[in-house]
Motif scaffolding. Sequence first.
Motif, PDB file in Angstrom:
ATOM      1  N   GLU A 180     -71.059  29.827 -40.118  1.00  0.00           N
ATOM      2  CA  GLU A 180     -71.338  29.926 -41.544  1.00  0.00           C
ATOM      3  C   GLU A 180     -72.069  31.221 -41.900  1.00  0.00           C
ATOM      4  N   ALA A 181     -72.770  31.820 -40.948  1.00  0.00           N
ATOM      5  CA  ALA A 181     -73.525  33.048 -41.224  1.00  0.00           C
ATOM      6  C   ALA A 181     -72.629  34.184 -41.687  1.00  0.00           C
ATOM      7  N   SER A 182     -71.362  34.178 -41.288  1.00  0.00           N
ATOM      8  CA  SER A 182     -70.453  35.269 -41.651  1.00  0.00           C
ATOM      9  C   SER A 182     -70.239  35.352 -43.153  1.00  0.00           C
ATOM     10  N   HIS A 183     -70.461  34.260 -43.879  1.00  0.00           N
ATOM     11  CA  HIS A 183     -70.302  34.266 -45.334  1.00  0.00           C
ATOM     12  C   HIS A 183     -71.436  35.014 -46.033  1.00  0.00           C
ATOM     13  N   TYR A 184     -72.535  35.269 -45.315  1.00  0.00           N
ATOM     14  CA  TYR A 184     -73.700  35.901 -45.923  1.00  0.00           C
ATOM     15  C   TYR A 184     -73.866  37.352 -45.488  1.00  0.00           C
ATOM     16  N   SER A 185     -72.964  37.854 -44.652  1.00  0.00           N
ATOM     17  CA  SER A 185     -73.024  39.262 -44.269  1.00  0.00           C
ATOM     18  C   SER A 185     -72.411  40.105 -45.383  1.00  0.00           C
ATOM     19  N   ALA A 238     -70.824  41.630 -34.410  1.00  0.00           N
ATOM     20  CA  ALA A 238     -70.164  42.088 -35.628  1.00  0.00           C
ATOM     21  C   ALA A 238     -71.177  42.419 -36.721  1.00  0.00           C
ATOM     22  N   ILE A 239     -72.224  41.601 -36.858  1.00  0.00           N
ATOM     23  CA  ILE A 239     -73.248  41.870 -37.875  1.00  0.00           C
ATOM     24  C   ILE A 239     -74.022  43.146 -37.523  1.00  0.00           C
ATOM     25  N   GLY A 240     -74.294  43.350 -36.247  1.00  0.00           N
ATOM     26  CA  GLY A 240     -74.924  44.605 -35.820  1.00  0.00           C
ATOM     27  C   GLY A 240     -74.049  45.803 -36.129  1.00  0.00           C
ATOM     28  N   LEU A 241     -72.730  45.657 -35.934  1.00  0.00           N
ATOM     29  CA  LEU A 241     -71.786  46.720 -36.270  1.00  0.00           C
ATOM     30  C   LEU A 241     -71.837  47.056 -37.758  1.00  0.00           C
ATOM     31  N   LEU A 242     -71.921  46.030 -38.612  1.00  0.00           N
ATOM     32  CA  LEU A 242     -71.967  46.265 -40.057  1.00  0.00           C
ATOM     33  C   LEU A 242     -73.185  47.115 -40.439  1.00  0.00           C
ATOM     34  N   ARG A 243     -74.312  46.857 -39.784  1.00  0.00           N
ATOM     35  CA  ARG A 243     -75.510  47.646 -40.076  1.00  0.00           C
ATOM     36  C   ARG A 243     -75.314  49.089 -39.635  1.00  0.00           C
ATOM     37  N   ALA A 244     -74.706  49.287 -38.458  1.00  0.00           N
ATOM     38  CA  ALA A 244     -74.466  50.643 -37.976  1.00  0.00           C
ATOM     39  C   ALA A 244     -73.521  51.389 -38.914  1.00  0.00           C
ATOM     40  N   ALA A 245     -72.474  50.703 -39.398  1.00  0.00           N
ATOM     41  CA  ALA A 245     -71.526  51.327 -40.320  1.00  0.00           C
ATOM     42  C   ALA A 245     -72.231  51.763 -41.601  1.00  0.00           C
ATOM     43  N   LYS A 246     -73.136  50.918 -42.100  1.00  0.00           N
ATOM     44  CA  LYS A 246     -73.895  51.250 -43.306  1.00  0.00           C
ATOM     45  C   LYS A 246     -74.731  52.503 -43.076  1.00  0.00           C
ATOM     46  N   ASP A 247     -75.404  52.566 -41.939  1.00  0.00           N
ATOM     47  CA  ASP A 247     -76.252  53.718 -41.635  1.00  0.00           C
ATOM     48  C   ASP A 247     -75.437  54.996 -41.469  1.00  0.00           C
ATOM     49  N   LEU A 248     -74.167  54.853 -41.047  1.00  0.00           N
ATOM     50  CA  LEU A 248     -73.298  56.010 -40.809  1.00  0.00           C
ATOM     51  C   LEU A 248     -72.394  56.310 -42.003  1.00  0.00           C
ATOM     52  N   ASN A 249     -72.625  55.623 -43.133  1.00  0.00           N
ATOM     53  CA  ASN A 249     -71.828  55.814 -44.358  1.00  0.00           C
ATOM     54  C   ASN A 249     -70.340  55.535 -44.145  1.00  0.00           C
TER      55      ASN A 249
END
Length: 346
Positions: free
Chosen positions: A282-287, A255-266
Amino acid sequence: MAKVTMKEIAKASGWSLGTVSRVLSDAPGVNEKAREEVLQTARRLNYQKNDIASALRQKRPEGIFIVVVANGSPIFDQLAFRLKERLETLGKRVHLLRVQPDQDEGELTLSQMRQSMPSAIVFLGTRREKLRKLYGRIPIPAVSVGADLGNWPDTNLVSFSLPDTEIFQQVTESLFEEGKDEIGVIMNDRFAYSELADRYLGIQYACYSRNRILQENEMTTLQPSTYEGGYEGLKQLLAKNGKLNAVLVGNEEQAIGLLRAAKDLNIVVGQDLVVFAMDLSEASHYSIPRLSGIKRDLDQDVIHIIATLNDLETKFSNEVPRHQELAWSVEWQDSCWRIETIESLK
């Protein structure tokens, strides 16, 4: 003639399965009355040792085995670390066996048991079909985390799992109801570990309720349980379906990798695309944005696993529930709005 089991000896002698196991393994700390009665019962029933039981008699139990499937969800590695740390603070010796993708965890466990006999085993992410090889061959307390084995008659083994089929069915149906009908799925291969097959089944049920078919070549992409897997997974889903408006993700790292891809793809996650993930920590609170999904309480899991191992040692095995649900909750954050209909789950 069927072989006599330790369960039958326990029932006939009136002593617990844990006591029978310690007597037959010649473990210390068993009172003489228990030892005499168990051995008399074993001789009367013509109990025959198998190879593992024979090894157990010849060796003193040496700590606890934690068996982790390396190509399963990262949550199992996190759980193994916390469980090992807690057991060691309790004075236990712990052996961590990490099963590689080309290894058979059943055969590896049996091989290790012939060399060094543990007092208990915890399987994390072990596949159902591999556990079948161990049926009746482990005469010590054992816990499996990941696959629901509640219907199995093996009294030495207790399983823990999430209601994955129900969760994924209700999440998928709820997304449909909210108008998110172009849903993609990023997960590891369903054969990687047992929970994945249950998750796919839940998605299939939800599709059937809408007279749809889960078209795996159009709706899903099989990716490693890593940041890179989630990054590449989103790009592949978008290549298959440019109208994609929701994604179900197998674990937090993907899911965190997906968030980065979404950012790169606007792509704005939470608006253009909603994301719901499993196995959050707990890491999900910092994404950015924060992830919605199913959060696991690993500390509670550790407490329940250790308590169950103690129960298997000290009680009649039929007094211990064969299957127990893992601790979990629904976490609503920025990547997906609150879906009221899923609240019936927890």
